[in-house]
Scaffold this motif. Structure first.
Motif, PDB file in Angstrom:
ATOM      1  N   ARG A 144      -4.426  -0.323  -7.232  1.00 36.18           N
ATOM      2  CA  ARG A 144      -5.365   0.060  -6.189  1.00 36.18           C
ATOM      3  C   ARG A 144      -5.123   1.526  -5.866  1.00 36.18           C
ATOM      4  O   ARG A 144      -4.035   1.894  -5.422  1.00 36.18           O
ATOM      5  CB  ARG A 144      -5.164  -0.797  -4.939  1.00 36.18           C
ATOM      6  CG  ARG A 144      -5.481  -2.267  -5.134  1.00 36.18           C
ATOM      7  CD  ARG A 144      -5.137  -3.058  -3.889  1.00 36.18           C
ATOM      8  NE  ARG A 144      -5.326  -4.483  -4.094  1.00 36.18           N
ATOM      9  CZ  ARG A 144      -4.851  -5.422  -3.277  1.00 36.18           C
ATOM     10  NH1 ARG A 144      -4.143  -5.081  -2.217  1.00 36.18           N
ATOM     11  NH2 ARG A 144      -5.074  -6.693  -3.529  1.00 36.18           N
ATOM     12  N   GLU A 159      -6.614   0.367   8.274  1.00 37.74           N
ATOM     13  CA  GLU A 159      -7.317  -0.911   8.259  1.00 37.74           C
ATOM     14  C   GLU A 159      -8.430  -0.917   7.217  1.00 37.74           C
ATOM     15  O   GLU A 159      -8.600  -1.896   6.473  1.00 37.74           O
ATOM     16  CB  GLU A 159      -7.906  -1.192   9.639  1.00 37.74           C
ATOM     17  CG  GLU A 159      -8.687  -2.488   9.729  1.00 37.74           C
ATOM     18  CD  GLU A 159      -9.293  -2.698  11.108  1.00 37.74           C
ATOM     19  OE1 GLU A 159     -10.027  -3.682  11.260  1.00 37.74           O
ATOM     20  OE2 GLU A 159      -9.040  -1.872  12.013  1.00 37.74           O
ATOM     21  N   GLU A 160      -9.199   0.170   7.135  1.00 41.37           N
ATOM     22  CA  GLU A 160     -10.302   0.226   6.178  1.00 41.37           C
ATOM     23  C   GLU A 160      -9.807   0.326   4.739  1.00 41.37           C
ATOM     24  O   GLU A 160     -10.359  -0.309   3.841  1.00 41.37           O
ATOM     25  CB  GLU A 160     -11.210   1.411   6.483  1.00 41.37           C
ATOM     26  CG  GLU A 160     -12.088   1.239   7.702  1.00 41.37           C
ATOM     27  CD  GLU A 160     -13.231   2.235   7.704  1.00 41.37           C
ATOM     28  OE1 GLU A 160     -13.898   2.389   6.661  1.00 41.37           O
ATOM     29  OE2 GLU A 160     -13.452   2.862   8.751  1.00 41.37           O
ATOM     30  N   GLY A 162      -6.674  -0.411   3.503  1.00 40.34           N
ATOM     31  CA  GLY A 162      -5.847  -1.529   3.096  1.00 40.34           C
ATOM     32  C   GLY A 162      -4.670  -1.084   2.249  1.00 40.34           C
ATOM     33  O   GLY A 162      -4.500   0.111   1.969  1.00 40.34           O
TER      34      GLY A 162
END
Length: 256
Positions: A144, A159-160, A162
């Motif tokens: 990722r 939070e967005e 991750g």
């Protein structure tokens, strides 16, 4: 290793994952308006070879039409929603276009690419209303990888985005002073401390500089990469920082 990242200078990177080549904010110019490339050779022709190209926002040093014109026919271009209306030249490229907003997903081979928010003025300056948001992207394959584009810190960043394996973070700019909506080396290290990342690569520094300003705060051109390494060691000591030279590739981390 699951992912290979090549930094071509400024915000231009090739991310290779799962057999797919992703190119970010291609800028292959020796000169752009009042800016000139002061460090790093111009990227070779194969730097423009990609399966999908991500454009984070409409500023000319990130959405550069002559550089996009070097892409091969059929290369998929992912741009912020509203980009085509704001920059009609995108249509004339003849490339398959996808406009996205934060939260949208795009699939490319075995990759899933998720658009996320950025805190930056996304207009096609110096003209035009605010027609398209500035974005970051999370590239999900064997690893990722977060490409932040151009952004300042914002409360929902972690939070967005991750958890990610690699964070490509802007640490400087192209002038002696950074305005709002940017990360310098210290703020980029603070962003890294908020993100659940295993590795980081500093970008968006040490490539372009205004003509005639070589003697004005030159440390702002040369120092951000080293400064980011130093600040990250203090604020995010568990993260491995890779600092590639122009045109150099790194293979950071392993999958989660």
């Amino acid at each position: 290793m699951p992912v290979e990242i090549t930094w071509w200078g400024h915000a231009t990177c090739t991310v290779e994952d799962s057999g797919v080549r992703v190119l970010t904010d291609p800028l292959f110019a020796r000169r752009l308006a009042h800016l000139r490339r002061r460090q790093g050779a111009l990227p070779p022709p194969d730097a423009a070879v990609a399966d999908v190209v991500l454009v984070s926002h409409l500023h000319a040093d990130h959405l550069h039409l002559p550089s996009l014109a070097r892409l091969a026919p059929g290369t998929r271009l992912v741009v912020p929603h509203g980009a085509v209306a704001a920059v009609p030249g995108l249509r004339r490229l003849g490339l398959p276009l996808t406009e996205v907003r934060p939260g949208d997903l795009v699939e490319a081979g075995e990759l899933r690419i998720r658009a996320v928010s950025a805190r930056h003025d996304g207009r096609r300056l110096p003209f035009g209303p605010h027609r398209a948001p500035a974005l970051g992207f999370v590239i999900e394959g064997q690893a990722r990888t977060y490409f932040a584009g151009d952004t300042g810190l914002f409360d929902s960043m972690a939070e967005e985005v991750g958890p990610v394996d690699v964070a490509l973070l802007p640490v400087g700019g192209w002038g002696p002073f950074l305005g709002p909506g940017h990360l310098d080396a210290g703020r980029a290290a603070e962003a890294l401390a908020r993100l659940d990342a295993r590795a980081a690569v500093p970008v968006h520094y040490g490539t372009y500089w205004p003509i005639g300003l070589d003697g004005v705060r030159p440390h702002e051109f040369h120092a951000p990469g080293d400064d980011f390494v130093r600040h990250a060691a203090r604020l995010a000591p568990g993260v491995t920082v890779h600092r590639p030279a122009h045109g150099e590739s790194v293979r950071p981390g392993a999958t989660r």
